[in-house]
Design a protein around this motif. Structure first.
Motif, PDB file in Angstrom:
ATOM      1  N   GLU A  13       0.833  -1.204   0.000  1.00 34.17           N
ATOM      2  CA  GLU A  13       0.000   0.000   0.000  1.00 34.17           C
ATOM      3  C   GLU A  13       0.867   1.252   0.000  1.00 34.17           C
ATOM      4  O   GLU A  13       0.565   2.242  -0.691  1.00 34.17           O
ATOM      5  CB  GLU A  13      -0.924   0.001   1.224  1.00 34.17           C
ATOM      6  CG  GLU A  13      -1.922  -1.140   1.267  1.00 34.17           C
ATOM      7  CD  GLU A  13      -3.012  -1.005   0.215  1.00 34.17           C
ATOM      8  OE1 GLU A  13      -3.139   0.095  -0.380  1.00 34.17           O
ATOM      9  OE2 GLU A  13      -3.751  -1.978  -0.010  1.00 34.17           O
ATOM     10  N   GLU A  14       1.944   1.222   0.755  1.00 33.46           N
ATOM     11  CA  GLU A  14       2.854   2.357   0.794  1.00 33.46           C
ATOM     12  C   GLU A  14       3.498   2.582  -0.577  1.00 33.46           C
ATOM     13  O   GLU A  14       3.594   3.726  -1.054  1.00 33.46           O
ATOM     14  CB  GLU A  14       3.936   2.128   1.852  1.00 33.46           C
ATOM     15  CG  GLU A  14       3.443   2.198   3.292  1.00 33.46           C
ATOM     16  CD  GLU A  14       2.871   0.898   3.811  1.00 33.46           C
ATOM     17  OE1 GLU A  14       2.758   0.748   5.026  1.00 33.46           O
ATOM     18  OE2 GLU A  14       2.516   0.016   2.983  1.00 33.46           O
ATOM     19  N   GLY A  21       3.431   9.652  -6.231  1.00 33.69           N
ATOM     20  CA  GLY A  21       4.138  10.896  -5.967  1.00 33.69           C
ATOM     21  C   GLY A  21       4.174  11.337  -4.525  1.00 33.69           C
ATOM     22  O   GLY A  21       4.745  12.381  -4.209  1.00 33.69           O
ATOM     23  N   TYR A  22       3.577  10.553  -3.619  1.00 29.77           N
ATOM     24  CA  TYR A  22       3.614  10.903  -2.206  1.00 29.77           C
ATOM     25  C   TYR A  22       4.932  10.432  -1.584  1.00 29.77           C
ATOM     26  O   TYR A  22       5.499   9.418  -1.993  1.00 29.77           O
ATOM     27  CB  TYR A  22       2.426  10.291  -1.469  1.00 29.77           C
ATOM     28  CG  TYR A  22       1.101  10.771  -2.017  1.00 29.77           C
ATOM     29  CD1 TYR A  22       0.648  12.059  -1.746  1.00 29.77           C
ATOM     30  CD2 TYR A  22       0.319   9.951  -2.830  1.00 29.77           C
ATOM     31  CE1 TYR A  22      -0.558  12.520  -2.266  1.00 29.77           C
ATOM     32  CE2 TYR A  22      -0.878  10.396  -3.356  1.00 29.77           C
ATOM     33  CZ  TYR A  22      -1.315  11.680  -3.069  1.00 29.77           C
ATOM     34  OH  TYR A  22      -2.500  12.132  -3.593  1.00 29.77           O
ATOM     35  N   SER A  23       5.405  11.164  -0.576  1.00 32.62           N
ATOM     36  CA  SER A  23       6.719  10.882  -0.006  1.00 32.62           C
ATOM     37  C   SER A  23       6.675  10.383   1.432  1.00 32.62           C
ATOM     38  O   SER A  23       7.497   9.556   1.834  1.00 32.62           O
ATOM     39  CB  SER A  23       7.585  12.152  -0.056  1.00 32.62           C
ATOM     40  OG  SER A  23       7.769  12.586  -1.384  1.00 32.62           O
ATOM     41  N   PHE A  24       5.717  10.877   2.225  1.00 28.76           N
ATOM     42  CA  PHE A  24       5.672  10.543   3.643  1.00 28.76           C
ATOM     43  C   PHE A  24       4.309   9.934   3.971  1.00 28.76           C
ATOM     44  O   PHE A  24       3.319  10.651   4.135  1.00 28.76           O
ATOM     45  CB  PHE A  24       5.943  11.780   4.502  1.00 28.76           C
ATOM     46  CG  PHE A  24       7.271  12.420   4.210  1.00 28.76           C
ATOM     47  CD1 PHE A  24       8.451  11.778   4.544  1.00 28.76           C
ATOM     48  CD2 PHE A  24       7.331  13.657   3.572  1.00 28.76           C
ATOM     49  CE1 PHE A  24       9.682  12.360   4.266  1.00 28.76           C
ATOM     50  CE2 PHE A  24       8.552  14.249   3.291  1.00 28.76           C
ATOM     51  CZ  PHE A  24       9.738  13.594   3.636  1.00 28.76           C
ATOM     52  N   ILE A  25       4.279   8.614   4.057  1.00 27.90           N
ATOM     53  CA  ILE A  25       3.031   7.865   4.253  1.00 27.90           C
ATOM     54  C   ILE A  25       2.910   7.472   5.711  1.00 27.90           C
ATOM     55  O   ILE A  25       3.725   6.701   6.227  1.00 27.90           O
ATOM     56  CB  ILE A  25       2.985   6.597   3.377  1.00 27.90           C
ATOM     57  CG1 ILE A  25       3.471   6.896   1.952  1.00 27.90           C
ATOM     58  CG2 ILE A  25       1.593   5.996   3.395  1.00 27.90           C
ATOM     59  CD1 ILE A  25       2.707   7.970   1.248  1.00 27.90           C
ATOM     60  N   ALA A  26       1.896   7.978   6.383  1.00 29.13           N
ATOM     61  CA  ALA A  26       1.683   7.649   7.794  1.00 29.13           C
ATOM     62  C   ALA A  26       0.657   6.537   7.930  1.00 29.13           C
ATOM     63  O   ALA A  26      -0.430   6.606   7.352  1.00 29.13           O
ATOM     64  CB  ALA A  26       1.211   8.879   8.563  1.00 29.13           C
ATOM     65  N   GLY A  27       1.012   5.502   8.693  1.00 28.56           N
ATOM     66  CA  GLY A  27       0.055   4.480   9.089  1.00 28.56           C
ATOM     67  C   GLY A  27      -0.514   4.841  10.451  1.00 28.56           C
ATOM     68  O   GLY A  27       0.219   5.316  11.328  1.00 28.56           O
ATOM     69  N   SER A 146      -0.782  -3.695   6.151  1.00 28.87           N
ATOM     70  CA  SER A 146       0.156  -2.600   5.919  1.00 28.87           C
ATOM     71  C   SER A 146       1.191  -2.564   7.037  1.00 28.87           C
ATOM     72  O   SER A 146       0.843  -2.532   8.224  1.00 28.87           O
ATOM     73  CB  SER A 146      -0.584  -1.260   5.861  1.00 28.87           C
ATOM     74  OG  SER A 146       0.293  -0.185   6.089  1.00 28.87           O
ATOM     75  N   LEU A 147       2.464  -2.531   6.682  1.00 29.54           N
ATOM     76  CA  LEU A 147       3.521  -2.506   7.686  1.00 29.54           C
ATOM     77  C   LEU A 147       3.464  -1.223   8.511  1.00 29.54           C
ATOM     78  O   LEU A 147       3.711  -1.247   9.725  1.00 29.54           O
ATOM     79  CB  LEU A 147       4.885  -2.637   7.003  1.00 29.54           C
ATOM     80  CG  LEU A 147       6.077  -2.947   7.914  1.00 29.54           C
ATOM     81  CD1 LEU A 147       5.901  -4.271   8.627  1.00 29.54           C
ATOM     82  CD2 LEU A 147       7.373  -2.953   7.096  1.00 29.54           C
ATOM     83  N   SER A 148       3.120  -0.113   7.892  1.00 26.04           N
ATOM     84  CA  SER A 148       3.023   1.147   8.623  1.00 26.04           C
ATOM     85  C   SER A 148       1.897   1.111   9.650  1.00 26.04           C
ATOM     86  O   SER A 148       2.058   1.587  10.790  1.00 26.04           O
ATOM     87  CB  SER A 148       2.796   2.310   7.653  1.00 26.04           C
ATOM     88  OG  SER A 148       3.866   2.439   6.749  1.00 26.04           O
TER      89      SER A 148
END
Length: 219
Positions: A13-14, A21-27, A146-148
């Motif tokens: 998913e990340e 184009g996203y850089s900082f994905i918060a779980g 999702s790992l995050s």
């Protein structure tokens, strides 16, 4: 006989969001929604974006799938190696005033505010935050996929468990150290015997039924 599919958290998913184009994905995930006592706690985690992230966080999984000792170990590992970690707390007062779902979302919003760098997209376990103007993906069983989100679930669970151990020191007769506020037979017996503490959720049954029978303890 029906079997339940088991998942292993990945970065799929990340990676899909990185490709957009996203850089900082918060779980994000929470702990304590179903308890009779104590706050609801949310964790927010942004993992580093590198080729060895999966290896670095190998073994991280939905907190419910891990032993207490394993959660503690992974908690320290995540705190050390994640890009950034945030924690938010929805108090008993917020739960009783707004309801548990709104308190959960409030805790998640607080957790997000602690992240630096700030996220530009979110992954959540079967929730959506309407007051947060970021792209969001709500994933069923997200803490197992999702790992995050799995990392966030560990942060939330360990933080909340530590808070409940502290409450146990104040109110040892309730056994918070063991059941962490969930409605176990021992907890229900203690409620009937001693009444509700200020840390019990008055809006939750059976606390709401018992609340009228006892005076609230002062400490």
């Amino acid at each position: 006989m029906q079997t339940h599919k088991k998942y292993t958290p990945t970065l799929a998913e990340e990676m899909a969001l990185f490709e957009q184009g996203y850089s900082f994905i918060a779980g994000l995930d929470e702990a304590g929604r179903g308890c009779l006592a104590g706050p609801v706690v949310a964790g927010a985690v942004i993992l580093p974006r590198s080729e060895d992230t999966m290896q670095l966080f190998a073994g991280v999984n939905d907190s419910k799938q891990l032993s207490a000792a394993a959660r503690e170990r992974y908690y320290e590992h995540i705190m050390q190696h994640a890009l950034t970690v945030g924690v938010g707390i929805g108090s008993v007062e917020v739960i009783d005033t707004r309801n548990i779902l709104q308190a959960t979302k409030y805790a998640m919003e607080l957790a997000l505010k602690q992240l630096s760098p700030a996220p530009d997209a979110l992954l959540l376990d079967a929730l959506y935050l309407p007051r947060v103007s970021l792209p969001q993906r709500s994933i069923i069983k997200g803490d197992s996929r999702s790992l995050s989100i799995a990392a966030a679930s560990i942060i939330a669970k360990v933080t909340r468990d530590r808070l409940m151990v502290e409450l146990h020191q104040q109110h040892p007769e309730y056994g918070f150290e063991q059941h962490k506020g969930y409605g176990t037979p021992a907890h229900l017996t203690a409620l009937r015997t001693h009444g509700a503490t200020p840390h019990h959720r008055r809006s939750f049954s059976p606390v709401s039924e018992l609340y009228g029978l006892f005076a609230t303890t002062d400490n």
